[in-house]
Write a protein that holds these residues in place. Structure first.
Motif, PDB file in Angstrom:
ATOM      1  N   ASN A   1      -7.842 -35.462 -34.911  1.00 36.90           N
ATOM      2  CA  ASN A   1      -6.122 -34.428 -34.770  1.00 36.90           C
ATOM      3  C   ASN A   1      -6.062 -33.529 -35.007  1.00 36.90           C
ATOM      4  O   ASN A   1      -6.743 -32.872 -36.190  1.00 36.90           O
ATOM      5  CB  ASN A   1      -5.828 -36.475 -35.686  1.00 36.90           C
ATOM      6  CG  ASN A   1      -5.790 -37.188 -34.710  1.00 36.90           C
ATOM      7  OD1 ASN A   1      -6.140 -37.674 -34.080  1.00 36.90           O
ATOM      8  ND2 ASN A   1      -4.991 -38.379 -35.972  1.00 36.90           N
TER       9      ASN A   1
ATOM     10  N   THR B   1      -2.020 -31.192 -36.632  1.00 37.21           N
ATOM     11  CA  THR B   1      -0.469 -31.767 -36.900  1.00 37.21           C
ATOM     12  C   THR B   1      -0.391 -30.036 -37.971  1.00 37.21           C
ATOM     13  O   THR B   1      -1.074 -29.855 -38.346  1.00 37.21           O
ATOM     14  CB  THR B   1      -0.723 -32.963 -37.390  1.00 37.21           C
ATOM     15  OG1 THR B   1      -1.101 -34.300 -37.119  1.00 37.21           O
ATOM     16  CG2 THR B   1       1.087 -32.934 -37.754  1.00 37.21           C
ATOM     17  N   THR B   2       0.649 -29.816 -37.095  1.00 35.28           N
ATOM     18  CA  THR B   2       1.272 -28.977 -37.157  1.00 35.28           C
ATOM     19  C   THR B   2       2.406 -29.289 -38.450  1.00 35.28           C
ATOM     20  O   THR B   2       3.388 -29.758 -37.664  1.00 35.28           O
ATOM     21  CB  THR B   2       1.649 -27.218 -35.932  1.00 35.28           C
ATOM     22  OG1 THR B   2       1.023 -27.604 -35.725  1.00 35.28           O
ATOM     23  CG2 THR B   2       2.371 -26.407 -36.765  1.00 35.28           C
ATOM     24  N   HIS B   3       2.750 -28.793 -39.562  1.00 31.03           N
ATOM     25  CA  HIS B   3       4.154 -28.351 -40.726  1.00 31.03           C
ATOM     26  C   HIS B   3       4.875 -28.046 -39.489  1.00 31.03           C
ATOM     27  O   HIS B   3       5.180 -26.578 -38.484  1.00 31.03           O
ATOM     28  CB  HIS B   3       3.834 -28.669 -41.106  1.00 31.03           C
ATOM     29  CG  HIS B   3       5.075 -28.208 -42.573  1.00 31.03           C
ATOM     30  ND1 HIS B   3       6.049 -26.895 -42.933  1.00 31.03           N
ATOM     31  CD2 HIS B   3       5.441 -29.699 -43.559  1.00 31.03           C
ATOM     32  CE1 HIS B   3       6.690 -27.943 -43.582  1.00 31.03           C
ATOM     33  NE2 HIS B   3       6.344 -29.404 -43.731  1.00 31.03           N
TER      34      HIS B   3
ATOM     35  N   GLN C   1       1.683 -23.557 -32.118  1.00 33.60           N
ATOM     36  CA  GLN C   1       0.893 -24.544 -31.363  1.00 33.60           C
ATOM     37  C   GLN C   1      -0.710 -24.769 -32.667  1.00 33.60           C
ATOM     38  O   GLN C   1      -1.415 -23.956 -31.653  1.00 33.60           O
ATOM     39  CB  GLN C   1       0.797 -23.858 -30.156  1.00 33.60           C
ATOM     40  CG  GLN C   1       0.351 -24.939 -28.758  1.00 33.60           C
ATOM     41  CD  GLN C   1       0.753 -25.052 -27.736  1.00 33.60           C
ATOM     42  OE1 GLN C   1       1.650 -24.284 -27.127  1.00 33.60           O
ATOM     43  NE2 GLN C   1      -0.228 -25.601 -26.735  1.00 33.60           N
TER      44      GLN C   1
ATOM     45  N   GLU D   1      -4.023 -27.582 -30.922  1.00 33.10           N
ATOM     46  CA  GLU D   1      -4.511 -28.959 -30.812  1.00 33.10           C
ATOM     47  C   GLU D   1      -6.173 -29.179 -31.103  1.00 33.10           C
ATOM     48  O   GLU D   1      -6.639 -27.470 -31.820  1.00 33.10           O
ATOM     49  CB  GLU D   1      -3.356 -29.156 -29.702  1.00 33.10           C
ATOM     50  CG  GLU D   1      -4.512 -27.600 -28.817  1.00 33.10           C
ATOM     51  CD  GLU D   1      -4.298 -27.473 -27.044  1.00 33.10           C
ATOM     52  OE1 GLU D   1      -3.547 -28.387 -27.534  1.00 33.10           O
ATOM     53  OE2 GLU D   1      -3.945 -27.117 -26.378  1.00 33.10           O
TER      54      GLU D   1
ATOM     55  N   SER E   1      -9.087 -35.471 -39.337  1.00 32.15           N
ATOM     56  CA  SER E   1      -7.552 -34.974 -38.971  1.00 32.15           C
ATOM     57  C   SER E   1      -7.241 -33.510 -39.788  1.00 32.15           C
ATOM     58  O   SER E   1      -7.659 -33.361 -40.897  1.00 32.15           O
ATOM     59  CB  SER E   1      -6.385 -35.998 -39.827  1.00 32.15           C
ATOM     60  OG  SER E   1      -6.762 -37.246 -38.866  1.00 32.15           O
TER      61      SER E   1
ATOM     62  N   THR F   1      -4.067 -30.741 -40.208  1.00 34.49           N
ATOM     63  CA  THR F   1      -3.122 -30.661 -40.579  1.00 34.49           C
ATOM     64  C   THR F   1      -1.823 -28.730 -40.733  1.00 34.49           C
ATOM     65  O   THR F   1      -2.987 -28.825 -42.080  1.00 34.49           O
ATOM     66  CB  THR F   1      -2.130 -31.356 -41.438  1.00 34.49           C
ATOM     67  OG1 THR F   1      -2.114 -32.053 -41.441  1.00 34.49           O
ATOM     68  CG2 THR F   1      -0.638 -30.775 -41.500  1.00 34.49           C
TER      69      THR F   1
END
Length: 219
Positions: free
Chosen positions: A82, A84-86, A92, A94, A185, A187
């Protein structure tokens, strides 16, 4: 009948000619080495690549990032990825693959992609966690972009590798032996302070290197 010409003997090269030929060979070898070196530097210019080589032993570099995978056993698990970007980070970010099967004890290699959409250099730091949380102690990363802050130039795109393995002891633990899927995951934040404000550090895995102290973000 005309007489056959006498075979011509090749002139003996003079010492000066020998030295010149040797010099030309050295120049050719040096030029070839320079080209190869430039190709290598085009990759090594990205700090992440150098860190990856150092940690995994890729390209002959000594491994220092963590224990090596002990060797594959029959049992497999599926690792999902997974990203995620703050909102404060203009990147971008991924996963390059959604999931992959790996044998316990086998070294796996996955990639994430990041691109800076800003018109200035921007630094980012990544937190990570593994779910189910009970599996965390069996999930080992020998190289990871999360070990250090990453700076991307305006418009720059990079692939970020993570090398990992899952401990075969997982199959012997009553709490984890029936688990077949693990989710890794990540971030990306502008700073660790941003991550702390969201509560992400509370569940994040341990970090090393520059991640031990909050980096200064480029604004």
């Amino acid at each position: 009948m005309p007489e056959a010409p006498f075979p011509r003997s090749e002139p003996t090269p003079s010492p000066a000619n020998k030295q010149r030929a040797q010099g030309n060979r050295r120049i050719a070898i040096a030029a070839f080495g320079t080209v190869v070196g430039m190709v290598g530097l085009s990759f090594a210019a990205v700090p992440l690549y150098a860190a990856f080589c150092k940690a995994t032993g890729y390209n002959g570099t000594v491994q220092t990032g963590g224990p090596a995978a002990p060797g594959a056993v029959e049992r497999q698990v599926t690792v999902r990825f997974n990203a995620t970007t703050h909102p404060s980070l203009p990147w971008q970010f991924e996963a390059a693959q959604k999931a992959m099967p790996v044998h316990l004890g086998e070294s796996g290699l996955a990639f994430y992609r990041a691109a800076n959409r800003a018109d200035r250099p921007v630094e980012g730091v990544a937190t990570y966690n593994v779910t189910p949380e009970v599996v965390g102690k069996y999930f080992h990363k020998t190289a990871c972009f999360c070990f250090d802050a990453q700076t991307l130039q305006p418009g720059q795109s990079v692939e970020m590798p993570v090398s990992f393995w899952v401990d075969p002891e997982m199959a012997k633990d009553p709490e984890t032996r029936d688990i077949r899927t693990i989710t890794l995951s990540y971030t990306f934040f502008r700073t660790l302070a941003d991550a702390e404000r969201t509560g992400a550090l509370a569940s994040a895995g341990p970090h090393v290197g520059r991640m031990a102290e909050p980096p200064t973000a480029t604004r």
